[in-house]
Design an enzyme around this catalytic site. Structure first.
Site, mmCIF file in Angstrom:
data_model
loop_
_atom_site.group_PDB
_atom_site.id
_atom_site.type_symbol
_atom_site.label_atom_id
_atom_site.label_comp_id
_atom_site.label_asym_id
_atom_site.label_seq_id
_atom_site.Cartn_x
_atom_site.Cartn_y
_atom_site.Cartn_z
ATOM 1 N N ASP A 9 -4.106 16.936 16.402
ATOM 2 C CA ASP A 9 -4.400 15.836 17.330
ATOM 3 C C ASP A 9 -4.655 16.335 18.751
ATOM 4 O OD1 ASP A 9 -1.678 16.555 17.764
ATOM 5 O OD2 ASP A 9 -1.359 14.653 18.787
ATOM 6 N N ASP A 41 -1.026 20.720 12.170
ATOM 7 C CA ASP A 41 -0.228 20.591 13.382
ATOM 8 C C ASP A 41 0.970 19.709 13.017
ATOM 9 O OD1 ASP A 41 0.434 20.400 16.193
ATOM 10 O OD2 ASP A 41 -0.377 18.361 16.067
ATOM 11 N N ARG A 42 2.043 19.782 13.785
ATOM 12 C CA ARG A 42 3.236 19.007 13.443
ATOM 13 C C ARG A 42 3.266 17.659 14.194
ATOM 14 N NH1 ARG A 42 9.262 20.781 15.263
ATOM 15 N NH2 ARG A 42 8.853 19.103 16.749
ATOM 16 N N ASP A 43 3.544 17.702 15.507
ATOM 17 C CA ASP A 43 3.732 16.473 16.287
ATOM 18 C C ASP A 43 2.399 15.751 16.516
ATOM 19 O OD1 ASP A 43 6.215 17.623 16.344
ATOM 20 O OD2 ASP A 43 6.179 18.139 18.470
ATOM 21 N N ASN A 98 2.997 24.243 18.511
ATOM 22 C CA ASN A 98 3.349 24.772 19.838
ATOM 23 C C ASN A 98 4.609 24.069 20.300
ATOM 24 O OD1 ASN A 98 1.027 26.317 19.911
ATOM 25 N ND2 ASN A 98 -0.065 25.021 21.365
HETATM 26 MG MG LIG Z 1 0.055 17.685 18.064
#
Ligand SMILES: [Mg+2]
Ligand SMILES: [Zn+2]
Length: 196
Positions: free
Chosen positions: A138, A21-23, A63
């Site tokens: 996360d 995942d990125r953020d 997303n």
């Molecule tokens: Mg995230």
């Protein structure tokens, strides 16, 4: 070459991967990120990814509903994603592909996590070995996405992780950070993916 040999050769070409995942997982989750200057990598992201890529192909799946909500443009997200890939590349880290969903939940699209759509795409495109691959994220939707795709999920408590951990719908290894996740994955790599 007999059929059996062909089959073995084919199986050998499968690659284990980590879907990131990125953020909140690689970088601070500071809300909708419109430009590279708002990107802040966690202190150990580079070191962790360098270790992980010794064993895994790396992908990012993110997303970005800000696009569908008109808070971000498609172009801004592409620029930020490409900046992240470039910064990682400077450290010798290769992200094989970055996938993003631009839709809102109301759009009922086919690609927003927890949909395994992008993982399935990567599996077909890059011959990924699901059984020995992981997703790290996360948000409970990251873990659910991994389960649906037949991977092992690892949930991190950075970003929104701590806030949403009670919403987890599946059994998942919970780690303090990407570093902790890296440690556990690499320690258990030879035990058929059971994170213990
Ligand atoms: Mg995230
Ligand atoms: Zn989508």
């Amino acid at each position: 070459m007999c059929n059996r040999e062909q089959k073995i050769t084919k199986e050998k070409q499968k690659f284990p991967a980590i879907f990131l995942d990125r953020d909140g997982t690689l970088i601070e989750d500071v809300g909708y990120i419109k430009e590279p200057s708002a990107v802040s990598f966690f202190p150990n992201t580079f070191a962790d990814l360098i270790r992980l890529q010794e064993h895994f192909m790396l992908f990012i799946i993110t997303n970005q509903s800000g696009i569908g909500n008109n808070l971000l443009t498609d172009k801004e997200v592409k620029i930020v994603n490409s900046y992240i890939e470039t910064e990682l590349k400077k450290q010798g880290i290769t992200i094989t592909a970055t996938y993003y969903c631009p839709h809102t939940t109301e759009d009922n699209c086919f690609c927003k996590k927890p949909s395994p759509y992008f993982i399935n795409q990567a599996v077909h495109e890059y011959n990924i070995d699901r059984k020995h691959s992981y997703i790290i994220g996360d948000h409970p939707s990251d873990s659910e996405c991994g389960i649906r795709a037949g991977l092992t999920p690892v949930y991190v408590l950075t970003g929104h992780g701590n806030k949403h951990k009670n919403e987890l719908t599946c059994e998942v290894a919970i780690c303090k950070s990407l570093s902790h996740a890296t440690e556990r994955i690499l320690n258990n790599i030879y035990y058929d993916n059971k994170i213990i």
